[in-house]
Motif scaffolding. Structure first.
Motif, PDB file in Angstrom:
ATOM      1  N   UNK A 133      -1.628   5.714   8.554  1.00 56.68           N
ATOM      2  CA  UNK A 133      -2.234   5.090   9.739  1.00 56.68           C
ATOM      3  C   UNK A 133      -2.617   3.645   9.458  1.00 56.68           C
ATOM      4  N   UNK A 134      -3.235   3.392   8.301  1.00 59.57           N
ATOM      5  CA  UNK A 134      -3.612   2.020   7.958  1.00 59.57           C
ATOM      6  C   UNK A 134      -2.412   1.111   7.830  1.00 59.57           C
ATOM      7  N   UNK A 135      -1.358   1.609   7.165  1.00 58.11           N
ATOM      8  CA  UNK A 135      -0.142   0.816   6.997  1.00 58.11           C
ATOM      9  C   UNK A 135       0.508   0.536   8.353  1.00 58.11           C
ATOM     10  N   UNK A 136       0.539   1.534   9.224  1.00 55.83           N
ATOM     11  CA  UNK A 136       1.156   1.365  10.544  1.00 55.83           C
ATOM     12  C   UNK A 136       0.459   0.271  11.344  1.00 55.83           C
ATOM     13  N   UNK A 137      -0.876   0.224  11.286  1.00 56.94           N
ATOM     14  CA  UNK A 137      -1.614  -0.817  12.014  1.00 56.94           C
ATOM     15  C   UNK A 137      -1.279  -2.201  11.448  1.00 56.94           C
ATOM     16  N   UNK A 138      -1.243  -2.306  10.121  1.00 56.87           N
ATOM     17  CA  UNK A 138      -0.920  -3.602   9.504  1.00 56.87           C
ATOM     18  C   UNK A 138       0.452  -4.089   9.907  1.00 56.87           C
ATOM     19  N   UNK A 139       1.403  -3.184  10.011  1.00 56.56           N
ATOM     20  CA  UNK A 139       2.794  -3.573  10.258  1.00 56.56           C
ATOM     21  C   UNK A 139       3.066  -3.822  11.740  1.00 56.56           C
ATOM     22  N   UNK A 140       2.435  -3.070  12.610  1.00 60.07           N
ATOM     23  CA  UNK A 140       2.757  -3.184  14.039  1.00 60.07           C
ATOM     24  C   UNK A 140       2.295  -4.503  14.638  1.00 60.07           C
ATOM     25  N   UNK A 141       1.225  -5.085  14.054  1.00 58.82           N
ATOM     26  CA  UNK A 141       0.660  -6.324  14.610  1.00 58.82           C
ATOM     27  C   UNK A 141       1.641  -7.479  14.432  1.00 58.82           C
ATOM     28  N   UNK A 176       5.038   3.794  10.181  1.00 58.38           N
ATOM     29  CA  UNK A 176       5.183   2.386   9.779  1.00 58.38           C
ATOM     30  C   UNK A 176       6.591   1.845   9.984  1.00 58.38           C
ATOM     31  N   UNK A 177       7.621   2.711   9.830  1.00 54.06           N
ATOM     32  CA  UNK A 177       8.994   2.240  10.018  1.00 54.06           C
ATOM     33  C   UNK A 177       9.253   1.823  11.466  1.00 54.06           C
ATOM     34  N   UNK A 178       8.814   2.662  12.402  1.00 50.25           N
ATOM     35  CA  UNK A 178       8.976   2.301  13.810  1.00 50.25           C
ATOM     36  C   UNK A 178       8.160   1.052  14.144  1.00 50.25           C
ATOM     37  N   UNK A 179       6.982   0.952  13.532  1.00 46.53           N
ATOM     38  CA  UNK A 179       6.161  -0.241  13.740  1.00 46.53           C
ATOM     39  C   UNK A 179       6.855  -1.493  13.271  1.00 46.53           C
ATOM     40  N   UNK A 180       7.505  -1.417  12.103  1.00 50.12           N
ATOM     41  CA  UNK A 180       8.224  -2.581  11.568  1.00 50.12           C
ATOM     42  C   UNK A 180       9.373  -2.969  12.487  1.00 50.12           C
ATOM     43  N   UNK A 220       0.830  -1.205   0.000  1.00 50.82           N
ATOM     44  CA  UNK A 220       0.000   0.000   0.000  1.00 50.82           C
ATOM     45  C   UNK A 220       0.867   1.260   0.000  1.00 50.82           C
ATOM     46  N   UNK A 221       1.911   1.249   0.852  1.00 52.13           N
ATOM     47  CA  UNK A 221       2.810   2.412   0.884  1.00 52.13           C
ATOM     48  C   UNK A 221       3.488   2.612  -0.465  1.00 52.13           C
ATOM     49  N   UNK A 222       3.915   1.513  -1.107  1.00 52.26           N
ATOM     50  CA  UNK A 222       4.590   1.615  -2.400  1.00 52.26           C
ATOM     51  C   UNK A 222       3.632   2.081  -3.497  1.00 52.26           C
ATOM     52  N   UNK A 223       2.430   1.516  -3.544  1.00 55.31           N
ATOM     53  CA  UNK A 223       1.477   1.874  -4.601  1.00 55.31           C
ATOM     54  C   UNK A 223       1.027   3.323  -4.462  1.00 55.31           C
ATOM     55  N   UNK A 224       0.742   3.754  -3.251  1.00 56.31           N
ATOM     56  CA  UNK A 224       0.343   5.152  -3.051  1.00 56.31           C
ATOM     57  C   UNK A 224       1.448   6.096  -3.504  1.00 56.31           C
ATOM     58  N   UNK A 225       2.680   5.792  -3.112  1.00 57.02           N
ATOM     59  CA  UNK A 225       3.812   6.646  -3.496  1.00 57.02           C
ATOM     60  C   UNK A 225       4.041   6.613  -5.001  1.00 57.02           C
ATOM     61  N   UNK A 261       6.141   7.627   0.313  1.00 64.43           N
ATOM     62  CA  UNK A 261       6.548   6.822   1.474  1.00 64.43           C
ATOM     63  C   UNK A 261       7.322   5.586   1.011  1.00 64.43           C
ATOM     64  N   UNK A 262       8.174   5.824  -0.023  1.00 66.73           N
ATOM     65  CA  UNK A 262       8.994   4.702  -0.489  1.00 66.73           C
ATOM     66  C   UNK A 262       9.905   4.189   0.630  1.00 66.73           C
ATOM     67  N   UNK A 263      10.431   5.123   1.426  1.00 72.71           N
ATOM     68  CA  UNK A 263      11.336   4.699   2.500  1.00 72.71           C
ATOM     69  C   UNK A 263      10.612   3.817   3.510  1.00 72.71           C
ATOM     70  N   UNK A 264       9.303   4.093   3.737  1.00 74.10           N
ATOM     71  CA  UNK A 264       8.540   3.264   4.680  1.00 74.10           C
ATOM     72  C   UNK A 264       8.414   1.841   4.147  1.00 74.10           C
ATOM     73  N   UNK A 265       8.043   1.700   2.861  1.00 75.07           N
ATOM     74  CA  UNK A 265       7.889   0.369   2.266  1.00 75.07           C
ATOM     75  C   UNK A 265       9.200  -0.406   2.306  1.00 75.07           C
ATOM     76  N   UNK A 266      10.306   0.252   1.938  1.00 74.71           N
ATOM     77  CA  UNK A 266      11.602  -0.433   1.906  1.00 74.71           C
ATOM     78  C   UNK A 266      12.082  -0.779   3.309  1.00 74.71           C
ATOM     79  N   UNK A 267      11.951   0.163   4.230  1.00 73.49           N
ATOM     80  CA  UNK A 267      12.435  -0.073   5.601  1.00 73.49           C
ATOM     81  C   UNK A 267      11.606  -1.150   6.289  1.00 73.49           C
ATOM     82  N   UNK A 268      10.288  -1.181   6.034  1.00 72.41           N
ATOM     83  CA  UNK A 268       9.433  -2.230   6.606  1.00 72.41           C
ATOM     84  C   UNK A 268       9.974  -3.601   6.248  1.00 72.41           C
TER      85      UNK A 268
END
Length: 804
Positions: free
Chosen positions: A444-452, A779-783, A238-243, A261-268
């Motif tokens: 927010x949606x990506x962060x929830x998916x990743x933190x779980x 999302x990065x901190x969540x990952x 989702x982060x990659x497609x949106x970006x 948010x390419x960095x979020x997708x890659x760092x995750x």
């Protein structure tokens, strides 16, 4: 899988046509079966399932007293990354009508399936494959080896992802550290070219090292059974497609939300790969105990053949071969000393630090280390029949077990991933409705998916079992059944057998009292009758006869009655040896003088054995069996641990009372038959531990909440127990209970962390703190937090390697 499945079961309990009829009636009463045919000749039942499942058939036949023989197959399963994955595989296997039960272990990446004997394992493999995971029969590698290979693959993928992610991360986040950096970079490259470069690098991260998340997670999502990989694939995707839309078609995104948010997708992906790499390394350490056990056996041995020494592979040794054992050399396989006298270090198997003295006739165990003497031994067992192989198998079985507490975890994780996806959708909708814009809603949606993280939940129990049972093996405590850990930790009472458990089990004959017969004649006849008995008292009588140099007549018709004694015929006389109850049941009048001698011996802690010849009470053998040196300390320590201690003995009540008093035990029951011990254990309740060593202890060991067998005891006792002490030292009971409590404490810590982590951080990721001035979770901190949660759980379990 069609519902019309043919089943062919072996039912060994069928002994006649009447048995076959009862089995057939039980099956017909179940319903949902066609073409039922039961044969008393082949002892088999054939049927066609038409709505009924094998678990129902197994339950009905077992209740009828004719349990079927079933087969257990183990599979290696690849691709499982969380508890949801393990639950999905287990559900798929259990759903087969020809499978009784399936247990999937996330830590060992294996599935143990109990099923109908005629089921081809290839069909089980196909079932797992259809559920989205690759499966195959075990490849023979030990668990640490498998985890090492997995760790190497993950390490390489992590390093590649890190190399590709760093430029993206620096480009987007460098400006937060150096405020002028971002303006300089934009002026140098331009916004669109910079975003295109980030998109390309991130796409490689997702497609190469991160491909596992998509190849496993997306098909699971499409089947309507999402798991951890699905969450990562959704979040990073989702982060990659949106970006990418912002980069390639910005006109479709409101101007205020045009952020990438390419960095979020890659760092995750990079952080989760790092977490799984560290987790795989830690898993390998968790299983090191088995690997160390396997490595105890040497590869070469010195075989004596035709009077010459020759080096051969251990795998070529056969029972009966003579093997030369040099000083300091490790014993290759199990055997019996034929020449030499020395000491062998058995600490790696028994936990006992003092080397055991060995002489001709004494057993040696493969994997132990010879001292300074040259010895020769004859091979008695090889391959899977050796004690070391059985220990390894026992530990592996215990490590694959599921504790009762795991059932709660399984129920929660079964609904966890769908619940997380729902919360992510809710967070996206709320932020879209009440937040600043689309970009923040996506974050927010990506962060929830990743933190779980159901990974930590799935690992919390099995990793502690693996490390704990492995540590137990190093301490000389073998858990034959993993669930015994939980029952042992919850126990509040412990009962001991006396002879061979609290005492040395090597009684000596101290005195013979006779009436109308000489001592030597009484001893000669008693020893003849006891020649084939394995009871410790029999050994004492035999030893005394040998010391006196008596010639023993042959005995016929020898018959042993557990808890009473034995009957035999020798020198044309009918012999009965046993306690007073045995004499009474046989109608033999007791001689008052002999009974008085027996009572005095019992009051001093001795054990009497009576001899009747041709229906006349003729002798009383007085035997003494000293308490184990460590027994009193063991009882004291158990008392300090809050356990109520009792003694259950087949010996006289007076003898039991005396021994109990010496050891500091308040409760002692004597004169118990095996069925009496069984009743006593059942009265004490399910939170009772029973410790024993003899054949007559087997029923009580099996019935107790937890049965602990002394390793020097009989095979029947060991097979009936939940745990085995490799040495005869009763202090091993204290070690076992302390270890069980440490494991359960460790499991509680892991479960608390796994659940508290999600309960605390999922709301933060949704942004519940933002309206109150609190932070949102990226999302990065969540990952990073998600990756570290699993590593924390495994690392916490590894502390058990130092448990004592």
């Amino acid at each position: 899988m069609t519902t019309h499945t043919n089943i062919d079961l072996a039912i060994p309990g069928i002994n006649c046509a009447s048995c076959a009829g009862r089995v057939e009636r039980a099956l017909k009463g179940l319903g949902g079966l066609q073409d039922i045919a039961v044969s008393p000749v082949t002892k088999r039942a054939h049927m066609r399932l038409d709505g009924t499942t094998l678990p129902q058939i197994d339950a009905v036949l077992t209740q009828a007293g004719y349990p079927p023989e079933l087969t257990t197959t183990t599979l290696d399963v690849a691709g499982m990354s969380c508890a949801s994955c393990a639950n999905r595989v287990q559900h798929a296997l259990s759903a087969r009508p020809d499978v009784v039960s399936a247990s999937v272990n996330l830590l060992t990446n294996s599935a143990s399936v109990t099923h109908a004997p005629g089921l081809d394992p290839a069909e089980l493999v196909q079932t797992v494959t259809r559920s989205g995971y690759a499966a195959k029969p075990p490849d023979g590698r030990t668990t640490p080896d498998a985890h090492r290979d997995e760790a190497l693959t993950l390490r390489d993928d992590f390093h590649l992802a890190l190399m590709l992610t760093l430029p993206v991360f620096i480009a987007e986040m460098g400006g937060h550290v150096f405020p002028g950096f971002h303006r300089w970079l934009m002026g140098l490259a331009g916004t669109t070219p910079l975003w295109l470069a980030e998109m390309l690098l991130t796409a490689v991260v997702l497609a190469v090292p991160g491909r596992r998340f998509f190849t496993i997670g997306v098909p699971a999502l499409l089947r309507g059974r999402p798991e951890m990989n699905s969450l990562v694939a959704l979040g990073a995707g989702a982060a990659f497609l949106f970006s990418s839309v912002v980069t390639l078609a910005p006109q479709f995104v409101p101007a205020a939300s045009r952020h990438v948010y390419f960095e979020a997708a890659a760092v995750i992906v990079t952080l989760i790969l790092m977490g799984r790499w560290l987790e795989a390394r830690a898993k390998g350490q968790a299983g090191e105990a088995i690997k160390r056990l396997v490595e105890l056996a040497p590869d070469q041995a010195t075989l004596i053949r035709d009077g010459r020494d020759m080096q051969v592979a251990v795998s070529n040794l056969l029972p009966g071969d003579l093997v030369r054992l040099a000083p300091g050399e490790r014993v290759a396989v199990d055997g019996q000393i034929t020449e030499g006298h020395g000491h062998i270090d058995e600490s790696m198997l028994t936990g006992e630090p003092v080397p055991a003295e060995k002489a001709p006739g004494d057993p040696v165990t493969g994997g132990t280390v010879n001292g300074m003497s040259a010895l020769t031994y004859r091979v008695t067992a090889t391959g899977k029949d050796t004690a070391l192989s059985r220990i390894v198998a026992m530990v592996e079985t215990a490590q694959a077990a599921k504790l009762p507490v795991q059932a709660l975890v399984d129920r929660i994780t079964r609904i966890f991933v769908p619940a997380v996806m729902s919360l992510a959708a809710l967070a996206f909708a709320l932020w879209l409705a009440f937040g600043p814009g689309l970009a923040e809603a996506v974050v927010a949606g990506v962060a929830v998916l990743i933190i779980a993280c159901p990974c930590a939940m799935g690992l919390a129990v099995p990793v502690s079992i693996m490390v704990g049972t492995g540590r137990g093996a190093e301490l000389g405590v073998l858990f034959r059944r993993g669930e015994a850990l939980q029952r042992m930790a919850e126990a509040d009472r412990i009962a001991f057998d006396k002879t061979g458990t609290l005492t040395l089990g090597r009684p000596t004959l101290t005195r013979i009292v006779t009436a109308g017969i000489s001592e030597n004649d009484a001893l000669r006849l008693a020893a003849a009758a006891e020649a084939r008995s394995e009871h410790p008292l029999a050994a004492a009588i035999m030893s005394a006869a040998t010391v006196r140099g008596l010639d023993l007549p042959d005995a016929q018709l020898a018959k042993t009655t557990a808890g009473r004694g034995l009957t035999a015929r020798a020198d044309g006389r009918d012999l009965l040896i046993g306690n007073l109850d045995a004499l009474r049941e046989a109608g033999v009048p007791a001689d008052p003088a002999l009974v008085d001698a027996a009572d005095r011996a019992a009051a001093d802690g001795g054990t009497p054995a009576h001899l009747a010849i041709d229906g006349v009470h003729r002798a009383c053998f007085l035997l003494a069996d000293p308490e184990r040196p460590e027994a009193a300390q063991t009882i004291a320590e158990l008392g300090h641990m809050g356990l109520r201690c009792a003694m259950l003995s087949g010996d006289l009540q007076a003898t039991a009372d005396t021994v109990a008093r010496r050891l500091g035990m308040v409760e002692a029951q004597g004169g118990l038959r095996p069925d009496d011990k069984l009743e006593a254990i059942e009265r004490m309740g399910p939170r009772t531990i029973f410790v024993g060593d003899g054949i007559n202890d087997a029923p009580a060991l099996a019935a107790a909440g937890t049965g602990i067998a002394i390793g020097s005891g009989t095979d029947i006792a060991i097979e009936s127990a939940d745990a085995v002490l490799m040495s005869g030292d009763t202090s091993g009971v204290v070690r076992a209970i302390r270890l069980a409590r440490a494991v359960m404490r460790n499991i509680r810590q892991n479960l608390f962390w796994a659940f508290a982590y999600n309960i605390a951080l999922i709301p933060v990721a949704m942004g519940v703190l933002v309206p109150f001035g609190g932070p949102a979770l990226s999302p990065m901190l969540g990952a990073g937090a998600m990756a570290l949660s699993s590593v924390f759980v495994v690392g916490n379990a590894l502390r058990l390697r130092r448990a004592t």
